[in-house]
Design an enzyme around this catalytic site. Structure first.
Site, short mmCIF file in Angstrom:
data_model
loop_
_atom_site.label_atom_id
_atom_site.label_comp_id
_atom_site.label_asym_id
_atom_site.label_seq_id
_atom_site.Cartn_x
_atom_site.Cartn_y
_atom_site.Cartn_z
N GLY A 10 0.81 -1.21 0.00
CA GLY A 10 0.00 0.00 0.00
C GLY A 10 0.84 1.25 0.00
N LEU A 13 2.96 0.68 3.85
CA LEU A 13 3.47 -0.59 4.35
C LEU A 13 3.38 -1.68 3.29
CD1 LEU A 13 1.68 -0.57 7.83
CD2 LEU A 13 4.12 -0.12 7.44
N LYS A 15 2.61 -5.62 3.50
CA LYS A 15 2.13 -6.67 4.40
C LYS A 15 2.13 -7.99 3.65
CE LYS A 15 -0.65 -3.51 4.69
NZ LYS A 15 -1.82 -2.61 4.71
N GLU A 73 -7.35 -4.75 -5.19
CA GLU A 73 -7.14 -4.57 -3.75
C GLU A 73 -8.43 -4.58 -2.95
OE1 GLU A 73 -5.91 -0.66 -2.24
OE2 GLU A 73 -5.91 0.03 -4.33
#
Length: 267
Positions: A10, A13, A15, A73
């Site tokens: 994103g 970050l 993940k 997403e």
């Protein structure tokens, strides 16, 4: 079954959710650590199925995993949240709202495997971090959360009880009448008070938008996910308080910040 890896890249970050011997594991890194993190991943999982999601998925595909699949997403976040709901025994059979508080915030209407994005806002974790840099000269999330936890928003925010004093207000006195409205106290206020006020403003705004959206879509069940909630007890407590006051049933998914990477993995 082959091991699988899902990556959600994103605005702030990266993940990662990965499956190893039938179990899911999670890792989180900053965007600044992207090169080292993904080179580590290529070394540890050289032949695994990689799925990508998030705004930086295209860059990662080009630079690191050209054979990887890119997953939308919004679909990834909802699929991952559905998986976590099932793991926690939380029913997804009725209308609910999924609120993803990342750099910004997105709202999804969910019903079983059906979902659609119904609202978005620029208010979110990026707001908290940006204001933290302006006010506290810090870019460390844990430091800023710690400041907010020790501050008193009432030293900066004009509260309902301030307006009605010494009379008894018709609504709870600790509610905000106007954010940052005690202008004479701003220069003498502490950084902790300022961060507490910022966090409260974010919580209030998200709750108000959640209440309006929940009413529009005829549900009281709201489910929160997103990296901004991780280790952020003040924000979670505020959201729980405001949701309860608004008649909403709030839930916070464990590992909810990895919903996008889980959803990508499951694809």
């Amino acid at each position: 079954m082959s091991n699988r890896v899902g990556i959600d890249a994103g605005g702030s970050l990266i993940k990662i959710a990965y499956e190893e011997d039938g179990r899911f594991h999670y890792r989180k890194h900053t965007i600044a650590e992207m090169d080292g993190t993904l080179n580590w991943l290529k070394t540890v999982f050289p032949n695994e199925m990689i799925s990508l999601t998030g705004g930086r998925a295209g860059i990662i595909k080009t630079r690191f995993f050209p054979e990887a699949e890119i997953v939308d997403e919004f679909s990834a976040a909802c699929d991952g949240a559905n998986y976590l709901m099932m793991q926690e025994g939380l029913s997804n059979a009725e209308n609910s709202l999924l609120i993803n508080i990342g750099t910004g915030t997105s709202w999804f209407k969910m019903n079983g495997e059906s979902y659609s994005r119904v609202l978005g806002s620029g208010i979110g974790g990026g707001t908290f971090m940006g204001m933290g840099k302006l006010l506290a000269d810090s870019s460390d999330f844990a430091t800023l959360v710690g400041l907010a936890a020790t501050g008193d928003k009432g030293n900066l925010d004009l509260l309902v009880k301030d307006i009605y004093h010494p009379e008894e207000p018709p609504i709870p006195g600790d509610l905000t009448a106007s954010n940052f409205a005690k202008t004479e106290e701003i220069n003498s206020s502490s950084t902790a008070d300022q961060m507490a006020s910022i966090l409260n403003m974010i919580a209030e705004t998200i709750t108000l938008l959640t209440l309006q959206t929940a009413t529009l879509h005829n549900t009281k069940k709201v489910i929160f996910i997103g990296s901004t909630l991780t280790g952020n007890k003040p924000l979670r407590n505020s959201l729980e308080f405001y949701c309860q006051m608004s008649g909403l049933d709030s839930y916070f998914l464990q590992n909810g910040e990895f919903s996008g990477s889980i959803g990508a993995l499951l694809k």
